[in-house]
Design a protein around this motif. Structure first.
Motif, mmCIF file in Angstrom:
data_model
loop_
_atom_site.group_PDB
_atom_site.id
_atom_site.type_symbol
_atom_site.label_atom_id
_atom_site.label_comp_id
_atom_site.label_asym_id
_atom_site.label_seq_id
_atom_site.Cartn_x
_atom_site.Cartn_y
_atom_site.Cartn_z
ATOM 1 N N ILE A 1 -1.561 2.617 -1.796
ATOM 2 C CA ILE A 1 -2.577 2.312 -0.773
ATOM 3 C C ILE A 1 -1.874 1.689 0.436
ATOM 4 C CG2 ILE A 1 -4.558 0.802 -0.269
ATOM 5 C CD1 ILE A 1 -5.272 1.182 -3.287
ATOM 6 N N ILE A 2 -2.329 2.065 1.607
ATOM 7 C CA ILE A 2 -1.732 1.502 2.832
ATOM 8 C C ILE A 2 -2.282 0.089 3.023
ATOM 9 C CG2 ILE A 2 -1.458 1.771 5.323
ATOM 10 C CD1 ILE A 2 -1.969 4.782 4.889
ATOM 11 N N THR A 3 -1.396 -0.884 2.913
ATOM 12 C CA THR A 3 -1.849 -2.279 3.038
ATOM 13 C C THR A 3 -1.355 -2.936 4.326
ATOM 14 O OG1 THR A 3 0.047 -2.951 1.704
ATOM 15 C CG2 THR A 3 -2.046 -2.635 0.550
ATOM 16 N N THR B 1 1.430 0.156 -1.026
ATOM 17 C CA THR B 1 1.395 -0.792 -2.142
ATOM 18 C C THR B 1 0.737 -0.159 -3.359
ATOM 19 O OG1 THR B 1 1.242 -2.596 -0.548
ATOM 20 C CG2 THR B 1 0.567 -3.106 -2.789
ATOM 21 N N ALA C 1 -3.350 2.715 13.147
ATOM 22 C CA ALA C 1 -3.674 1.371 12.647
ATOM 23 C C ALA C 1 -4.939 1.400 11.801
ATOM 24 C CB ALA C 1 -3.836 0.412 13.815
ATOM 25 N N THR C 2 -5.780 2.396 12.031
ATOM 26 C CA THR C 2 -7.044 2.484 11.300
ATOM 27 C C THR C 2 -6.871 3.099 9.910
ATOM 28 O OG1 THR C 2 -7.381 4.510 12.558
ATOM 29 C CG2 THR C 2 -8.563 2.578 13.322
ATOM 30 N N SER C 3 -5.617 3.371 9.517
ATOM 31 C CA SER C 3 -5.420 3.975 8.185
ATOM 32 C C SER C 3 -5.283 2.923 7.088
ATOM 33 C CB SER C 3 -4.192 4.889 8.199
ATOM 34 O OG SER C 3 -3.047 4.158 8.530
ATOM 35 N N MET C 4 -5.414 1.662 7.443
ATOM 36 C CA MET C 4 -5.341 0.589 6.438
ATOM 37 C C MET C 4 -6.360 0.837 5.331
ATOM 38 S SD MET C 4 -3.333 -2.197 7.289
ATOM 39 C CE MET C 4 -4.117 -3.787 7.092
ATOM 40 N N GLY C 5 -5.899 0.706 4.097
ATOM 41 C CA GLY C 5 -6.791 0.863 2.955
ATOM 42 C C GLY C 5 -6.904 2.279 2.440
ATOM 43 N N HIS C 6 -6.335 3.223 3.166
ATOM 44 C CA HIS C 6 -6.376 4.616 2.707
ATOM 45 C C HIS C 6 -5.237 4.886 1.721
ATOM 46 C CE1 HIS C 6 -9.499 6.178 5.371
ATOM 47 N NE2 HIS C 6 -9.028 5.343 6.279
ATOM 48 N N TYR D 1 -4.769 -0.469 20.566
ATOM 49 C CA TYR D 1 -5.787 -1.159 19.758
ATOM 50 C C TYR D 1 -6.012 -2.590 20.235
ATOM 51 C CZ TYR D 1 -4.773 2.601 16.412
ATOM 52 O OH TYR D 1 -4.579 3.821 15.812
ATOM 53 N N LYS E 1 -12.900 0.525 1.162
ATOM 54 C CA LYS E 1 -12.025 1.686 0.925
ATOM 55 C C LYS E 1 -11.098 1.360 -0.235
ATOM 56 C CE LYS E 1 -10.508 1.761 5.239
ATOM 57 N NZ LYS E 1 -9.784 2.132 6.465
ATOM 58 N N ALA E 2 -10.661 0.112 -0.290
ATOM 59 C CA ALA E 2 -9.765 -0.328 -1.356
ATOM 60 C C ALA E 2 -9.731 -1.849 -1.390
ATOM 61 C CB ALA E 2 -8.356 0.203 -1.115
ATOM 62 N N MET F 1 -2.390 -8.427 -3.452
ATOM 63 C CA MET F 1 -1.071 -8.301 -2.836
ATOM 64 C C MET F 1 -0.042 -9.195 -3.525
ATOM 65 S SD MET F 1 -1.487 -6.103 -0.436
ATOM 66 C CE MET F 1 0.024 -6.280 0.500
ATOM 67 N N ARG G 1 -6.459 -8.526 -0.650
ATOM 68 C CA ARG G 1 -6.939 -7.870 0.567
ATOM 69 C C ARG G 1 -8.068 -6.901 0.256
ATOM 70 N NH1 ARG G 1 -1.413 -6.433 3.944
ATOM 71 N NH2 ARG G 1 -0.685 -8.582 3.994
ATOM 72 N N PHE H 1 -10.142 -3.802 2.049
ATOM 73 C CA PHE H 1 -10.056 -2.891 3.192
ATOM 74 C C PHE H 1 -11.401 -2.225 3.448
ATOM 75 C CE2 PHE H 1 -5.883 -3.237 1.285
ATOM 76 C CZ PHE H 1 -5.093 -3.524 2.377
ATOM 77 N N ASP I 1 -11.923 0.069 9.482
ATOM 78 C CA ASP I 1 -11.335 -0.606 10.642
ATOM 79 C C ASP I 1 -11.297 -2.129 10.529
ATOM 80 O OD1 ASP I 1 -11.125 1.939 11.664
ATOM 81 O OD2 ASP I 1 -12.928 1.778 12.896
ATOM 82 N N THR J 1 -9.943 -5.467 7.862
ATOM 83 C CA THR J 1 -9.266 -5.913 6.641
ATOM 84 C C THR J 1 -9.541 -7.399 6.430
ATOM 85 O OG1 THR J 1 -7.495 -4.312 7.040
ATOM 86 C CG2 THR J 1 -7.023 -6.058 5.463
ATOM 87 N N VAL K 1 -9.754 -4.153 13.728
ATOM 88 C CA VAL K 1 -8.924 -3.303 14.590
ATOM 89 C C VAL K 1 -9.824 -2.286 15.284
ATOM 90 C CG1 VAL K 1 -7.031 -1.624 14.644
ATOM 91 C CG2 VAL K 1 -6.919 -3.547 13.070
#
Lengths: 153, 185
Positions: free
Chosen positions: A59-61, A74, A94-99, B45, B80-81, B85, B91, B93, B96, B98, B113
């Motif tokens: 996952i992108i953290t 991660t 930057a908006t890919s966090m959590g994907h 951003y 989303k997730a 950590m 965290r 998610f 947009d 976190t 963001v």
């Protein structure tokens, strides 16, 4: 009039085609390696993988929010590795966090001291440093010099 | 006669190419200034951080942490997730957004963001993040700029053209990057 209309139509179609092409979740060369190495194993025995091309899934953290020049992938246990790419060649949004993402590249390590020397003379802007460096693992900083990734959006 | 035809052609090329690419040139100019100063600001951003506390979370199981944090914050969105950590950080998610949750204190840094309106899109094109077909169009644009520059040199004749003031401006404009390169590299 007809000719002008045709010209405008061609331009709009071209623009629309470009927009569609940009929706891809594939970055750089994408992911060509079939098997991923677990991040936990990568960080537990880094010397086994140094200089090798590896793929990691997770996952992108974290993402570089200024230039999109790195992302942190991660696993479910919290083990993370940074994928550092060449500025501008690959740009992670930057908006890919959590994907969920798969990324590949050459696993590399640099001594913490060498990295600190590289930053000598720079100001202490946390944001700038964060954009370049992975979290140290003991005396070394490990990262993947990314050549491609696929992000599930 | 041939000279007159040549001038007529370059004026036509300059005019049509100029009209066609005027819009994109304005967009690229805006983006150019924006990304030139990337060391001083984020041209794509806006990132905002707000802090709050959701109370101690030590009694909450890891698998329920994400849902519990969202419940305490009154957020109904499905995350989303959610990732543990480290021992000290969790965290969550969202779209947009976190949530960086300090464990076990429950201190939350809410990071939002957002795309910088206008700039994100022009930078997307200017830096060719779109790739694919846009690369081709951008190449055509570059050729168009070359055509504009070359035809522009020859449009005006006489004292203000290449035979007079134009020549000196052309030399000065070309010399600036060359001198800069000579001094810097």
């Amino acid at each position: 009039m007809k000719r002008n209309l045709m010209l405008v139509t061609i331009v709009v179609l071209l623009a629309a085609g470009s927009a569609l092409a940009g929706d891809s979740t594939r970055y750089g060369e994408g992911v060509t390696l079939e098997k991923a190495v677990s991040i936990e194993r990568l960080l537990a025995s880094p010397s086994d993988y140094l200089g090798q091309k590896v793929r990691v899934d997770g996952i992108i953290t974290g993402v570089c929010k200024k230039r999109g020049c790195w992302m942190q992938v991660t696993d479910e246990k919290g083990n993370g590795v940074r994928i550092k790419v060449e500025d501008g060649v690959i740009v992670f949004p930057a908006t890919s966090m959590g994907h969920t993402a798969s990324a590949q590249g050459v696993f590399e390590g640099v001594p913490v001291a060498a990295q600190a020397k590289k930053h000598e003379g720079e100001n202490n802007d946390v944001d700038k440093h964060e954009a370049c460096d992975s979290k140290p693992q003991g005396e070394m900083i490990y990262f993947i010099k990314g050549t491609g990734a696929v992000i599930e959006l | 006669m041939a000279k007159a035809r040549f001038r007529k052609t370059i004026i036509a090329v300059h005019r049509d190419v100029g009209y066609f690419f005027a819009g994109l040139t304005v967009l690229y100019a805006i983006s150019g200034v924006a990304v030139n100063h990337v060391e001083d600001w984020n041209p794509n951003y806006t990132v905002t951080h707000t802090e709050r506390s959701v109370g101690n979370l030590s009694a909450v199981e890891d698998s329920l942490l994400g849902a519990e944090v969202l419940r305490r914050m009154g957020i109904e969105e499905t995350p989303k997730a959610a990732v543990r950590m480290s021992e000290k950080e969790f965290r969550v998610f969202l779209e947009d957004r976190t949530l960086h949750v300090a464990m076990p204190s429950g201190h939350v840094v809410d990071e939002l963001v957002s795309r910088r309106s206008g700039f994100f899109h022009v930078n997307y094109l200017h830096l060719n993040h779109a790739k694919g077909l846009w690369t081709w169009f951008a190449d055509i644009y570059a050729i168009g700029l070359l055509a504009l520059a070359l035809t522009g040199i020859f449009i005006i004749t006489g004292k203000k053209g290449l035979g007079g003031r134009g020549r000196w401006l052309l030399i000065a404009g070309t010399a600036i990057p060359l001198v800069f390169l000579l001094l810097k590299t």
